[in-house]
Scaffold this active site. Structure first.
Site, short mmCIF file in Angstrom:
data_model
loop_
_atom_site.label_atom_id
_atom_site.label_comp_id
_atom_site.label_asym_id
_atom_site.label_seq_id
_atom_site.Cartn_x
_atom_site.Cartn_y
_atom_site.Cartn_z
CG ASP A 111 6.30 -3.02 -1.23
OD1 ASP A 111 6.03 -1.91 -0.76
OD2 ASP A 111 6.52 -4.03 -0.53
CD GLU A 152 10.90 2.66 2.76
OE1 GLU A 152 11.54 1.74 3.30
OE2 GLU A 152 9.75 2.97 3.10
#
Length: 513
Positions: A15, A184
């Site tokens: 991420d 997301e």
């Protein structure tokens, strides 16, 4: 044309988020239940990255005790505005967002502030500073009407930079490009007066994909970019060396280029052990929006260098052997859920690392006597010279290959008669299986683990070389062990109260050809 090798951050660095200040780039990644949390790295060329520190380096900032290894600090975003660095991150419990934190610092190396808790739900928070100086907070959450819109939504509120509180109305921005997929990883960018909302869909595994929407006003309405997905490898075959590509963040370089950092994995025969890594991808802006990897449409293991960087730009290589000669562990080392200074220490005297045995198991949710570093190469060798005198089979110290619910220990211990042994044990979902054992003539041995495409093989040097056994590589994979992290190689000690200390003279990690 000069090239670099992807990934630019190997091993478990999921991420990624990036920002630039002048000539300097700063990047953060998820850390889950590992401590210290949210590593901060620095680069001048986007290719070679040096650790600066961590956002969460005090247990008072964020409580991690009681969390599963793959819960904790998820998907932070780093931004810079007006001389201040901002990091927002969600704390996950039970695989759901529970608390959203905002940290600030004047220096990305730290110290970072105690966090402000934001009135926000969901995960993957992000910040966008508009041209007028206003700051907008975005995140993803479950949609209010999933049967109508799809399961997830990206939403927005304004962040008051004086009070560091969310203010004003909540705006539902977008429900994603793919019907039935949870959207997301929102990041917002402005180009030529148009707001581009970049998201991720399809989950963080095989169907991961980068999608996008655009609007003429920051609060919307946003319309789906019909080219979505803009970047994915889900359609590529098993021979593709990089899979699960997504969760991108964009940055402009001083030379006027745009690049994206993305997560991806390098599977072998359908499973991966190193975790989600950071890949660098060129981006070209067009009238339709961003085009990722415009020459190939895919993330490559070898890519051209960003303009303006030297041909010699490479990722730094840390020394293979760590003798723990400093006053603190190096930045590559982590513990679980909190500091371990009361259990693991470097210091004067003979040097090395002292591990005070703890009853906390590696499979618990507390802070065990355990420190580890990421495995960053499929083929590698890790070695440690360990001294430990056990008096019972319940006392052990040594080397561990750790991956979420699965791990393997190569430990100095004793049998029921007090005879010193080295024992290899595989632990699967809390169930241990002894795979090999050998009596040793000394309380000081060298413990060794080799890794390659087939698996992990464990050895002990005690005047002679003894191989205790092997474990197939998929045992340590995310596909089999679950969770979101990659393999870590660690040192540990387990025993009851007053069980004594183990001493590690050195630890060595080196890639193998």
């Amino acid at each position: 044309m000069p090239t670099f090798s992807n990934p630019v951050l190997a091993g478990s660095h999921p991420d990624p988020s990036i920002c630039r200040v002048g000539e300097d780039f700063y990047l953060v990644t998820s850390s889950f239940a590992y401590y210290p949390g949210i590593p901060v790295l620095h680069s001048r060329d986007l290719v070679g990255w040096q650790p600066l520190g961590h956002v969460v380096d005090r247990p008072s900032q964020v409580p991690l005790t009681g969390l599963d290894v793959s819960d904790g600090l998820w998907a932070a975003t780093i931004r810079h505005h007006g001389g201040t660095f901002y990091v927002v991150v969600a704390l996950a419990r039970g695989r759901q967002g529970s608390t959203t934190y905002l940290f600030t610092a004047s220096d990305p190396a730290g110290p970072w502030s105690d966090p402000v808790v934001l009135e926000a739900e969901g995960i993957d928070p992000s910040l966008f500073f508009d041209d007028d100086g206003r700051c907008w907070f975005t995140a993803c959450r479950d949609a209010a009407e999933p049967e109508v819109t799809g399961p997830g939504e990206l939403w927005m509120r304004e962040l008051d930079l004086e009070s560091l509180a969310l203010t004003g109305p909540t705006h539902a921005l977008w429900y994603g490009a793919m019907r039935g997929a949870w959207v997301e990883a929102p990041h917002l960018y402005k180009r030529d007066g148009v707001y581009h909302l970049i998201g991720a869909e399809g989950g963080t595994e095989r169907h991961h994909a980068v999608t996008a929407a655009r609007a003429d006003a920051v609060t919307g309405p946003y319309s789906t970019d019909p080219r979505s997905p803009l970047l994915t490898h889900r359609h590529r075959g098993a021979a593709e060396p990089i899979h699960n590509v997504g969760h991108v963040d964009l940055v402009d370089t001083p030379a006027g280029e745009t690049w994206a950092v993305a997560l991806g994995v390098r599977p072998l025969d359908g499973t991966h052990t190193l975790g989600r890594e950071v890949f660098l991808v060129p981006v070209e802006w067009t009238a339709d929006g961003p085009v990722f990897a415009p020459d190939t449409g895919r993330v490559r293991l070898s890519e051209r260098l960003p303009a303006g960087t030297g041909a010699g730009a490479v990722a730094p290589v840390r020394p293979a052997r760590d003798d723990f000669g400093g006053t603190a562990l190096g930045p590559e080392w982590s513990s679980l859920r909190g500091p371990v200074g009361h259990l693991v220490s470097t210091g004067p005297g003979e040097g090395g690392l002292t591990i005070r045995l703890s009853p906390e198991p590696l499979t618990g949710t507390g802070t065990p006597a355990f420190v580890a570093r990421r495995q960053q190469h499929l083929r590698m060798r890790a070695r440690a010279r360990v001294r430990f005198t056990a008096t019972a089979p319940t006392q052990e110290a040594g080397l561990v290959v750790f991956q979420h619910a699965h791990h393997a220990t190569l430990a100095l211990t004793a049998d029921a008669s007090g005879v010193p042994h080295v024992v290899l044990t595989a632990h699967e979902a809390g169930s241990p299986t002894r795979l090999g054992a050998v009596a040793v003539t000394s309380d000081e041995v060298v413990l060794v683990v080799d890794s390659d495409e087939s698996g992990y093989t464990f050895h002990v040097e005690d005047g002679t070389w003894t191989t205790l056994g092997s474990i197939e590589r998929p045992f340590f994979s995310t596909e089999r062990a679950g969770g979101f992290v990659g393999v870590h190689l660690g040192l540990y000690g387990i025993g009851g109260a007053d069980a004594g200390e183990a001493h590690v003279h050195w630890f060595e990690y080196a890639p193998a050809r």
